[in-house]
Enzyme design. Structure first.
Site, short mmCIF file in Angstrom:
data_model
loop_
_atom_site.label_atom_id
_atom_site.label_comp_id
_atom_site.label_asym_id
_atom_site.label_seq_id
_atom_site.Cartn_x
_atom_site.Cartn_y
_atom_site.Cartn_z
N GLU A 176 54.02 32.21 30.27
CA GLU A 176 52.62 33.23 30.47
C GLU A 176 52.86 34.87 30.26
O GLU A 176 52.14 35.93 29.27
CB GLU A 176 52.56 33.48 32.14
CG GLU A 176 51.94 32.01 32.60
CD GLU A 176 50.68 31.93 32.07
OE1 GLU A 176 49.71 32.56 31.75
OE2 GLU A 176 50.39 30.51 31.59
N TRP A 185 52.24 35.48 26.46
CA TRP A 185 51.21 35.45 26.57
C TRP A 185 51.08 36.98 26.67
O TRP A 185 49.72 37.79 26.06
CB TRP A 185 50.38 34.74 27.80
CG TRP A 185 49.37 33.32 27.67
CD1 TRP A 185 49.76 32.36 27.88
CD2 TRP A 185 48.69 33.00 26.55
NE1 TRP A 185 49.13 31.20 27.44
CE2 TRP A 185 48.39 31.67 26.52
CE3 TRP A 185 47.24 33.41 25.43
CZ2 TRP A 185 47.29 30.76 26.07
CZ3 TRP A 185 46.18 32.86 25.05
CH2 TRP A 185 46.59 31.85 25.03
N TRP A 195 23.08 38.14 23.57
CA TRP A 195 23.54 38.05 25.59
C TRP A 195 22.11 38.55 25.52
O TRP A 195 20.87 39.13 25.70
CB TRP A 195 24.09 39.45 25.01
CG TRP A 195 25.72 38.81 25.37
CD1 TRP A 195 26.11 40.02 23.74
CD2 TRP A 195 26.33 37.95 24.93
NE1 TRP A 195 27.15 39.08 23.35
CE2 TRP A 195 27.89 38.10 23.99
CE3 TRP A 195 26.56 36.67 26.16
CZ2 TRP A 195 28.67 37.33 23.91
CZ3 TRP A 195 27.52 36.18 25.83
CH2 TRP A 195 28.86 36.24 24.86
N ASN A 222 44.71 34.23 38.43
CA ASN A 222 44.29 33.57 37.49
C ASN A 222 43.30 33.12 36.77
O ASN A 222 42.46 33.47 36.49
CB ASN A 222 45.62 33.39 36.11
CG ASN A 222 45.49 32.95 34.94
OD1 ASN A 222 44.42 33.80 34.04
ND2 ASN A 222 45.53 32.23 33.78
N TRP A 279 30.27 39.91 27.52
CA TRP A 279 31.94 39.83 28.06
C TRP A 279 32.12 41.28 27.66
O TRP A 279 32.96 41.80 29.16
CB TRP A 279 32.58 39.21 27.21
CG TRP A 279 32.70 39.72 25.44
CD1 TRP A 279 31.45 39.59 24.51
CD2 TRP A 279 33.38 41.12 25.07
NE1 TRP A 279 31.97 40.21 23.21
CE2 TRP A 279 32.64 40.90 23.94
CE3 TRP A 279 34.39 41.79 25.18
CZ2 TRP A 279 33.61 41.97 23.05
CZ3 TRP A 279 34.95 42.12 24.78
CH2 TRP A 279 34.85 42.46 23.93
N TRP A 295 38.75 38.18 28.85
CA TRP A 295 37.84 37.78 28.51
C TRP A 295 37.46 37.66 26.84
O TRP A 295 35.93 36.56 27.19
CB TRP A 295 37.16 39.70 28.52
CG TRP A 295 37.12 39.43 30.20
CD1 TRP A 295 37.42 40.70 31.27
CD2 TRP A 295 35.65 38.82 30.64
NE1 TRP A 295 36.93 40.56 32.15
CE2 TRP A 295 36.01 39.77 31.87
CE3 TRP A 295 34.94 38.48 30.39
CZ2 TRP A 295 34.57 39.45 33.07
CZ3 TRP A 295 33.88 37.86 31.67
CH2 TRP A 295 33.57 38.75 32.77
C1 FAD Z 1 39.54 37.45 32.37
C2 FAD Z 1 40.86 37.57 32.23
C3 FAD Z 1 41.02 38.96 32.59
C4 FAD Z 1 42.69 39.57 32.88
N1 FAD Z 1 42.55 40.34 33.06
C5 FAD Z 1 44.30 41.07 32.38
C6 FAD Z 1 44.17 42.93 33.26
O1 FAD Z 1 43.55 43.38 33.08
N2 FAD Z 1 45.94 42.57 33.36
C7 FAD Z 1 46.80 41.56 34.03
O2 FAD Z 1 47.87 42.01 33.78
N3 FAD Z 1 46.52 40.49 33.55
C8 FAD Z 1 44.89 39.90 33.32
N4 FAD Z 1 44.82 38.22 33.41
C9 FAD Z 1 46.01 37.44 33.14
C10 FAD Z 1 45.91 37.08 33.68
O3 FAD Z 1 44.89 36.52 34.66
C11 FAD Z 1 47.29 37.72 34.98
O4 FAD Z 1 47.88 38.50 34.87
C12 FAD Z 1 47.68 36.91 36.37
O5 FAD Z 1 46.49 36.87 36.93
C13 FAD Z 1 49.02 38.22 37.61
O6 FAD Z 1 49.41 37.64 38.05
P1 FAD Z 1 50.57 37.20 38.57
O7 FAD Z 1 50.95 37.90 38.46
O8 FAD Z 1 50.51 36.70 40.16
O9 FAD Z 1 50.81 36.08 36.86
P2 FAD Z 1 51.88 35.18 37.17
O10 FAD Z 1 51.39 33.74 36.96
O11 FAD Z 1 53.03 34.93 38.19
O12 FAD Z 1 52.40 35.72 35.14
C14 FAD Z 1 53.44 36.92 34.74
C15 FAD Z 1 53.18 37.62 34.06
O13 FAD Z 1 52.16 37.64 32.88
C16 FAD Z 1 51.51 37.64 32.87
N5 FAD Z 1 50.76 37.35 32.87
C17 FAD Z 1 50.10 35.81 32.86
N6 FAD Z 1 49.09 34.86 32.28
C18 FAD Z 1 48.55 35.85 31.40
C19 FAD Z 1 47.37 35.49 30.93
N7 FAD Z 1 46.65 35.03 30.70
N8 FAD Z 1 47.14 37.25 30.09
C20 FAD Z 1 48.02 37.98 29.73
N9 FAD Z 1 49.52 38.32 30.00
C21 FAD Z 1 49.48 37.07 31.59
C22 FAD Z 1 51.18 39.14 33.59
O14 FAD Z 1 51.95 40.23 33.19
C23 FAD Z 1 51.98 38.16 34.78
O15 FAD Z 1 52.30 39.38 36.19
C24 FAD Z 1 43.36 38.65 33.24
C25 FAD Z 1 43.42 36.83 32.67
C26 FAD Z 1 41.48 36.19 32.35
C27 FAD Z 1 41.34 35.57 31.93
#
Ligand code: FAD
Length: 471
Positions: free
Chosen positions: A277, A280, A309, A344, A362, A385
């Protein structure tokens, strides 16, 4: 020699590359500055909750800096374009010969930083920029043809080879010579970003809190692989607001994760999945740098610009309010509205529902998320997105459309999360909540005022498929 450190979204004392380097060689002390840029923030749709989170973190950062004799100054420039002149004036006023900051990779931010570089030329002020925001700097991973990657899996293979080398944290910044400059008070509010009714208490500020969250998460990191998809379970780190504001560095997260993963970055256990993650996060920044059109509201897959759209204010409002009649979608949207954060799995489900079942652009959803999220981050939000809308880097073609019913059955089988966020469904059996045919009858039997579907699932799915096929 006096140095000026410019803080942006790196609001921490520890493992901060620019701060560490500014402190290393300063002979006559260090001054720090933060620019409030409210008009720019509004144009970037930054959420009030997030801006207030920044202010609270600045308050704690200022105290921490004071202990090492660095005064934090706060200046207001409405737009990024006003920053270079203000910064050079500030550097001159406090006799600073050098400016230090960590790079930001968004298009407007890069343009602002280039202007600072140019403005510093004639007074001969040195500018020192550092890669700090991600684990592997965006330009360090390229394809054999020297291009930026557009697909995650091959990027990840390269990332795995070098990430371990980046997994070190810096020593504490050194205490500075005391100088006769007082820190500014941190404002409690910035005009245009008011907190009324928003839950800042859910996101306590500060490095101590960020590390407390990390430690708590590390105790359960082995179970992350399964728990991360279940919104009713507190199975993820909830560190995203802290990473987005730079209250904790990604390296500070990576180091203990590698340790928990037996010293390596790859694999398939919980710690490896969490590292993935973090990858990502790096990947979407890499994509944003390589394909800057994504910063300018353009799709990553340019052919999808022609997609027809739908415009439906009514459907969009129902989606925003969590009143679509699709329980898992509504629960997700209500979580976002109530807390400024969304799980997420639900970000993917709600984004796919808006862009596929409602066939709404989107960009509208991306913007709404940005206006609400405490962790709003252009690269991750745009990446998420566009992935969900099939306009982005998803390697699977447009026919990936999650069914909200199978998603809720799989990831919230007892409807615990859904019922918590949608109390109108408290007396509806979980089985009916996951069943398109049974839900309307169960709602009637339960006397629930939960809204009926705003769109028929099968025909809306077919409509999305034909809109994409038409491209
Ligand atoms: C439509 C959509 C919009 C999103 N918008 C954002 C946003 O504005 N800011 C944001 O930080 N994340 C975003 N994410 C990614 C992800 O959903 C969140 O980072 C995550 O839910 C944060 O929760 P956590 O800190 O408990 O994550 P954990 O599961 O603990 O992951 C650890 C860290 O990894 C990073 N991470 C995890 N998943 C992703 C991912 N898919 N993409 C990029 N980084 C990731 C984050 O920094 C997160 O804090 C988005 C995902 C989607 C599908």
């Amino acid at each position: 020699m006096r140095n000026l450190v410019w803080f942006r979204r790196d609001l921490r004392l520890h493992d901060n590359t620019a701060l560490f380097n500014a402190c290393k060689d300063a002979e006559d002390g260090v001054v720090a500055v933060y620019y409030l840029t409210p008009q720019q923030w509004s144009s970037h749709d930054d959420a009030s909750l997030k801006v207030n989170f920044w202010l609270e973190n600045l308050t704690l950062l200022s105290k921490a800096l004071e202990k090492i004799n660095i005064p934090l100054l706060i200046e207001t420039c409405h737009q990024f374009s006003d920053v270079p002149e203000a910064m050079i004036a500030l550097a001159k006023k406090h006799q600073c010969n050098d400016i230090f900051f960590n790079r930001e990779y968004e298009f407007n931010e890069q343009r602002r930083d280039e202007s600072v570089l140019r403005a510093a030329e004639s007074p001969k002020i040195g500018v020192h920029r550092f890669h700090d925001r991600v684990i592997v700097p965006p330009h360090e991973i390229k394809t054999k043809e020297d291009k930026f990657y557009s697909v995650f899996t091959p990027y990840r293979k390269q990332w795995d080879k070098i990430a371990a080398e980046c997994a070190t944290v810096l020593p504490e910044p050194t205490k500075q010579k005391s100088i006769n400059i007082s820190p500014d008070d941190i404002p409690k509010r910035v005009q245009g970003f008011h907190l009324e009714g928003l839950p800042n208490a859910l996101w306590p500020a500060g490095e101590v809190e960020a590390h407390r969250r990390l430690e708590t998460f590390l105790e359960k990191i082995n179970g992350y692989g399964n728990a991360r998809d279940i919104p009713a379970v507190d199975g993820t780190s909830q560190l995203s607001p802290y990473l987005a504001a730079g209250v904790i560095s990604p390296r500070q997260c990576l180091v203990p994760a590698i340790e928990a993963n037996g010293g390596c970055v790859g694999g398939d256990c919980g710690a490896a999945t969490w590292i993935s993650e973090l990858t990502w996060r790096d990947f979407y920044t890499h994509v944003m740098v390589g394909f800057p059109r994504v910063c300018k509201t353009q799709p990553f897959k340019q052919q999808t610009e022609k997609l027809k759209w739908r415009r439906s204010e009514q459907d969009f409002e129902a989606w925003k309010a969590g009143r679509t009649g699709y329980p898992i979608v509504d629960a997700g949207m209500r979580q976002l509205n109530a807390t400024g954060w969304m799980h997420n799995r639900l970000r993917m489900v709600t984004a796919m529902f808006l862009t596929k079942n409602l066939l709404i652009d989107w960009r509208l959803g991306e913007r709404y998320f940005m206006e609400k999220l405490v962790d709003g981050d252009l690269a991750a939000n745009n990446g998420g997105w566009q992935w969900s809308a099939s306009t982005g880097t998803d390697a699977v073609p447009y026919f990936r459309i999650f069914s909200p019913f199978s998603q809720s059955k799989r990831f919230d089988p007892d409807a615990i999360f859904i019922k918590n966020l949608c109390p109108e469904l408290a007396d509806v059996p979980a089985k009916a909540i996951h069943d398109l045919a049974k839900l309307p009858i169960a709602l009637r039997n339960a006397g629930s005022d939960y809204p009926g579907y705003i769109v028929d699932y099968k025909s809306s799915r077919a409509r999305a498929l034909s809109a994409f096929k038409a491209l």
